[in-house]
Design an enzyme around this catalytic site. Sequence first.
Site, short mmCIF file in Angstrom:
data_model
loop_
_atom_site.label_atom_id
_atom_site.label_comp_id
_atom_site.label_asym_id
_atom_site.label_seq_id
_atom_site.Cartn_x
_atom_site.Cartn_y
_atom_site.Cartn_z
N PRO A 1 0.60 -32.28 64.64
CA PRO A 1 -0.01 -31.22 65.46
C PRO A 1 -0.64 -30.13 64.59
O PRO A 1 0.01 -29.58 63.70
CB PRO A 1 1.17 -30.67 66.26
CG PRO A 1 2.15 -31.80 66.29
CD PRO A 1 2.01 -32.49 64.97
N GLU A 2 -1.91 -29.84 64.84
CA GLU A 2 -2.62 -28.80 64.12
C GLU A 2 -2.87 -27.64 65.08
O GLU A 2 -2.34 -27.60 66.19
CB GLU A 2 -3.92 -29.35 63.55
CG GLU A 2 -3.73 -30.47 62.53
CD GLU A 2 -3.17 -29.99 61.20
OE1 GLU A 2 -3.07 -28.76 61.00
OE2 GLU A 2 -2.81 -30.84 60.37
#
Length: 271
Positions: free
Chosen positions: A2-3
Amino acid sequence: MPELPEVETSRRGITPHIQDKVFKHIIVRKSQLRWPIPDTLSTVLPGLKLDQVDRRGKYLLLSTAQGTLILHLGMSGNLRITQPDQAIHKHDHIDFIFADDTVLRFNDQRRFGAVLWTEKPIQEHALLINLGPEPLSEEFDANYLLARCQNRRAPIKNLIMDSQVVVGVGNIYASESLFLAGIHPNRQAGDVELATCQRLVAAIKTVLQSAIDQGGTTLRDFLNAQGKPGYFQQSLSVYGRNGQACLKCAEPIQQLKIGQRSSYFCDSCQR
C-alpha cells in the site's frame, strides 16, 4: 505494498464510520507486527474519543485528546469496517471496538505493518519528523524539487521515491509520473532544469490524484475499508507492461532495475 493513494483511500473509507466515536476496547490476536503492539493500548484507549483521522505519508494517524494511534499497513495490511459478530479471517490481528460496536479490523498477512501509540506531539515522532512534504500540497512545487535535485547524482526516480524529499511516491507511481512527464527514470537528478521539474511535479500530482480517485492500485493484496480492490491498475501506462506497445508511440515498454526496483519506461518518449 500500500502506497499513499491506497492509504488515503483507506483513510477516506474508515473516517465516516469511526470519527467522533468512543473506543470501548481492543482485541489483540497477534501482538508482534513490525514492532510489538504497546501493552498499554488496552488500558489507555477505552473511553477516549477519536477526534480526527489524518494521514502523513503512508501513516494513518488516529488522534485523541490523550495521544495518537499510528497505523502503518506495511507490505500487505488492510483495514476493514465490520461488526463484532462477523467472522474472523486469517491474519485479522487487531480489532478496535467502539462504543456503538463498530469494529475497525486490522489484517496483515506478512505482519510488516505497525500499530503504535504516542502521547507526544505527532510531528515530533521519530517516524514522521524527517518526512518530506506531501506531494499534493502547495509546498511540493517545481522550485522545491529543483533545489532538492541540485548536485545529486542519483537517478531522478530514486530521488522522487525518497520519503525525505517527498512522501508517498512509490514505485508504481514514480514510473507512471515519469512517463507522463516524459523523463527517463535513470536521468541524473542533478541534470534536470526548472521546466523539467515543473512537468514532473504536475505529473506526480496528476497521477496520485487519479489513483486516489480510483481507489488505489491492486496488484496483490490491497483492499479498501469495504474489502474491495482499487482500480487504478486499469489505467497504468507503463508499470508492469514490459514488452507491450507504448500507448503513445507503440514502441515496446522496457524494464530496468534502478535502486533494486523494477522501473518501466518508454525509451522513445522519455528522455
